[in-house]
Design a protein around this motif. Structure first.
Motif, PDB file in Angstrom:
ATOM      1  N   ILE A 112      82.631 -28.378   3.867  1.00 53.82           N
ATOM      2  CA  ILE A 112      81.894 -28.403   5.139  1.00 53.82           C
ATOM      3  C   ILE A 112      82.447 -27.337   6.082  1.00 53.82           C
ATOM      4  N   GLY A 138      80.514 -24.158   7.459  1.00 61.69           N
ATOM      5  CA  GLY A 138      80.423 -23.927   8.896  1.00 61.69           C
ATOM      6  C   GLY A 138      80.852 -22.518   9.272  1.00 61.69           C
ATOM      7  N   TYR A 154      78.464 -19.666  10.777  1.00 66.68           N
ATOM      8  CA  TYR A 154      78.822 -19.016  12.051  1.00 66.68           C
ATOM      9  C   TYR A 154      78.804 -17.498  11.913  1.00 66.68           C
TER      10      TYR A 154
END
Length: 208
Positions: free
Chosen positions: A181, A185, A189
């Protein structure tokens, strides 16, 4: 200076991604190793505990028969002798199978005591000493009870070890999901940041 900062940010991002991927790889390796150990413990519970428990049950069954025959008063000596010798042959066949299983030093000690009791029964059959046979059978049965208790204790230890490894695998699995995760992420980003830099939003027309 701006290019240098951009290069530094990319390096940091790549370094973070590399660490996360390395942790996931190590976690997977550890999980595979634990799974192998769990499999070995489960196989040991079956091969060296449940199978041996079956042999002990067979031993017990035959020895109870020998003890019962030796204590019968209305049975001729020749019939007693023939039946006990036949039963001892069945026991000796189990001996070979039992000896092939993985035994601890403590189990070997009790098993040797059991074999000695069976040899004593075999010796006393020739002398037709039924009281001694009944007594030796009772001693052999006590030894079997001790062996059975060892089997239960060893089985509990193997099961506890397997459960501990399962818990570790479960924790590692959750950690790997968390790392994935985080990795997702960071990647998301970086992609959004790149898209914002690539797509220039047109400025509204000036009223002046």
């Amino acid at each position: 200076m701006k290019d240098l900062k951009k290069y530094s940010n990319k390096t940091k991002a790549a370094f973070v991604l590399l660490i996360v991927m390395l942790l996931i790889l190590l976690g997977n390796f550890n999980t595979l190793q634990n799974s192998k150990n769990v499999n070995e413990n489960i196989n040991a519970i079956y091969k060296d505990r449940l199978v041996v428990a079956h042999y002990i049950f067979q031993y017990s069954k035959q020895l109870h028969f020998i003890k019962g025959e030796a204590e019968k008063l209305d049975l001729s000596d020749n019939i007693k002798k023939d039946e006990i010798i036949h039963t001892l042959n069945i026991i000796h066949n189990i001996d070979d199978l039992y000896a092939k299983t993985v035994l601890t030093n403590k189990e070997k000690q009790y098993f040797d005591t059991f074999l000695s009791a069976c040899k004593e029964i075999n010796h006393q059959v020739e002398n037709k000493n039924w009281n001694k046979i009944a007594s030796s059978s009772a001693e052999a049965l006590k030894t079997l009870d001790a062996l059975s208790q060892i089997q239960i204790e060893e089985g509990k230890l193997k099961l506890a070890a397997a459960n501990t490894m399962y818990s570790k695998n479960n924790s590692l699995g959750q950690l790997q999901i968390a790392l994935l995760i985080i990795l997702g992420g960071i990647t998301f980003y970086l992609l959004i940041k790149k898209i914002k830099k690539t797509i220039k939003i047109p400025e509204p027309p000036s009223l002046n």
